[in-house]
Design a protein around this motif. Structure first.
Motif, PDB file in Angstrom:
ATOM      1  N   UNK A 186       0.803  -1.228   0.000  1.00  0.00           N
ATOM      2  CA  UNK A 186       0.000   0.000   0.000  1.00  0.00           C
ATOM      3  C   UNK A 186       0.837   1.279   0.000  1.00  0.00           C
ATOM      4  N   UNK A 187       1.708   1.403   0.984  1.00  0.00           N
ATOM      5  CA  UNK A 187       2.362   2.692   1.205  1.00  0.00           C
ATOM      6  C   UNK A 187       3.421   2.996   0.140  1.00  0.00           C
ATOM      7  N   UNK A 188       4.326   2.046  -0.100  1.00  0.00           N
ATOM      8  CA  UNK A 188       5.384   2.343  -1.072  1.00  0.00           C
ATOM      9  C   UNK A 188       4.833   2.593  -2.481  1.00  0.00           C
ATOM     10  N   UNK A 189       3.848   1.808  -2.963  1.00  0.00           N
ATOM     11  CA  UNK A 189       3.286   2.134  -4.284  1.00  0.00           C
ATOM     12  C   UNK A 189       2.662   3.540  -4.327  1.00  0.00           C
ATOM     13  N   UNK A 230      -6.833  17.829   0.629  1.00  0.00           N
ATOM     14  CA  UNK A 230      -7.911  16.919   0.184  1.00  0.00           C
ATOM     15  C   UNK A 230      -7.784  16.650  -1.312  1.00  0.00           C
ATOM     16  N   UNK A 231      -7.568  17.706  -2.080  1.00  0.00           N
ATOM     17  CA  UNK A 231      -7.459  17.564  -3.534  1.00  0.00           C
ATOM     18  C   UNK A 231      -6.240  16.731  -3.924  1.00  0.00           C
ATOM     19  N   UNK A 276      -5.693   8.206  -6.907  1.00  0.00           N
ATOM     20  CA  UNK A 276      -6.020   7.813  -8.289  1.00  0.00           C
ATOM     21  C   UNK A 276      -4.761   7.390  -9.042  1.00  0.00           C
ATOM     22  N   UNK A 277      -3.711   8.187  -8.922  1.00  0.00           N
ATOM     23  CA  UNK A 277      -2.459   7.885  -9.619  1.00  0.00           C
ATOM     24  C   UNK A 277      -1.838   6.589  -9.116  1.00  0.00           C
ATOM     25  N   UNK A 278      -1.992   6.312  -7.806  1.00  0.00           N
ATOM     26  CA  UNK A 278      -1.379   5.109  -7.211  1.00  0.00           C
ATOM     27  C   UNK A 278      -2.051   3.843  -7.729  1.00  0.00           C
TER      28      UNK A 278
END
Ligand SMILES: [Zn+2]
Length: 433
Positions: A88-91, A422-423, A430-432
């Motif tokens: 989760x975090x690294x990606x 927030x934005x 989304x990018x992740x």
């Protein structure tokens, strides 16, 4: 000379006693001029903060965090450290843009100012953005770029190490000396031995301290012991990574020999109880470390493993978990927890602050005691450890400058900071994916 006066309150002194006193500050120098009962009238203050009904404490020092991880608050929970990081975090962090780090750090600092934290130690990426956020907001920080070399080719790994050394050299003393830096290898298992050895030697030449995660989980300790037949901190010591300027995060799984080594070297340990509980990492032997003379500070770690940056929460967790770990209700008493989150943290990370006395850094949290959950006030130090919440902080002062007055943050535009974060968080998620 510009003078700031905190008038009419009670003040927590370095010996953990509390007495009625005014605090007079030279706001140009950012230093305490005098502390004493009724002295406000003797000074023609340019600015006065009403502290009546309040307890004036040293500004809290969040000694280990990754402030921009506020963007990942609630993004992934309820998993052990290793799979949480890898899956989760690294990606998500691989998709980070500099503007994300700026937005997340400003959100983190806003939360810290609102809960009485005036200084923090931060390991993250895009350090120039972090420096800019610290500069604008008025807090203090020890900052660094977190290095990971595993799963990278030699060229990428070397570039990562070089970036950490370069930002440490470039930004030390920035923001009128409110920014100090460190070389920050992520941990003893995520950075290769040759890199650690060489970069540590380079850092020493330039007088740059080190900060890294150590002995956080058994998953991290066991491979080192198996491969080297050596405890992690003995390995770190052999690499020259433990001096009285360095500080490690966690220290959960430490032997008595390792505790003795930390005490001998003067290396600080930053206890992160909420993160250790949430990731089920274990219980750090805080009372044993204190008994051995180790400098213990308190940190929230990143918001993704906490999930807030309220250091009052954290020092309460430190006191509670310390008792549970020692199976002794007398372990990590209120005074010890409060001292760890103030003077202990400041000393461990090598920043001024943590004590209210003449000549000390003018960093304060003014806690409003006029709330149902703080009545009656038999013992204010007990309240600080067990009952105060970050939202009870009325004014926050750092380096002699008022950062929050009557719960209004003066240095950051709260609405804008929250909205931008927030934005950026939404587009990062989304990018992740
Ligand atoms: Zn951490």
């Amino acid at each position: 000379m510009n003078t700031l006066c905190l008038a009419g309150g009670r003040v927590l002194r370095p010996d953990c006693t509390v007495a009625a006193a005014d605090v007079v500050v030279d706001s140009d120098a950012g230093r305490v001029r005098a502390v004493g009962e009724g002295i406000a009238a003797d000074y023609d203050a340019d600015e006065t903060l009403d502290a009546e009904g309040c307890l004036v404490t040293p500004g809290l020092v969040n000694a280990h965090t990754h402030a921009a991880m506020t963007l990942l608050r609630g993004y992934a929970d309820d998993k052990p450290l290793d799979s949480w990081l890898r899956e989760d975090i690294w990606p998500a962090e691989a998709a980070l843009e500099p503007e994300d780090v700026r937005a997340g750090t400003e959100l983190g600092i806003l939360e810290m100012i609102r809960s009485g934290t005036t200084a923090f130690a931060d390991m993250y990426f895009e350090v120039p953005e972090v420096v800019a956020a610290v500069e604008r907001s008025g807090v203090r920080a020890r900052l660094g770029h977190g290095v990971v070399t595993v799963a990278k080719d030699d060229e990428d790994a070397a570039a990562d190490v070089e970036e950490s050394l370069a930002v440490a050299r470039e930004f030390d003393g920035a923001a009128d000396d409110r920014v100090r830096t460190a070389f920050m290898p992520h941990s003893l298992t995520t950075v290769g031995e040759a890199f650690l050895r060489e970069a540590t030697a380079e850092a020493r030449e330039d007088g740059i301290p080190l900060h890294f995660h150590a002995n956080e989980t058994t998953d991290e300790v066991d491979p080192i012991v198996e491969e080297r037949d050596q405890r992690p901190l003995a390995y770190a010591d052999e690499l020259g990574m433990l001096t009285d300027e360095d500080f490690v995060a966690h220290g959960v799984h430490v032997t008595d020999d390792e505790i003795a080594l930390l005490a001998e070297r003067g290396t600080g340990v930053i206890h992160c109880p909420a993160s250790n509980m949430k990731l089920a990492s274990g219980i750090a032997p805080v009372q044993r470390m204190l008994d051995a003379g180790v400098t213990v500070g308190v940190g929230t770690d990143g918001a993704a493993s906490n999930n807030d940056l309220d250091l009052f929460d954290e020092l309460r967790d430190a006191a509670m978990l310390g008792k549970l770990g020692a199976e002794d209700a007398a372990a990590v008493p209120a005074e010890a927890a409060v001292t760890a989150a103030t003077a202990g943290s400041a000393d461990a990370v090598g920043l001024p602050g943590g004590r209210i006395e003449e000549g000390a850094a003018a960093d304060f949290a003014v806690v409003d005691l006029d709330a149902p959950h703080l009545a009656p006030a038999h013992d204010e130090v007990s309240h600080l450890a067990y009952a105060v919440r970050g939202s009870d902080v009325r004014h926050t002062v750092c380096d002699g400058q008022v950062l929050m007055r009557d719960r209004e943050v003066l240095t950051l535009d709260e609405e804008r900071v929250v909205e931008t974060a927030r934005e950026r968080a939404a587009s990062l998620a989304e990018r992740a994916e």
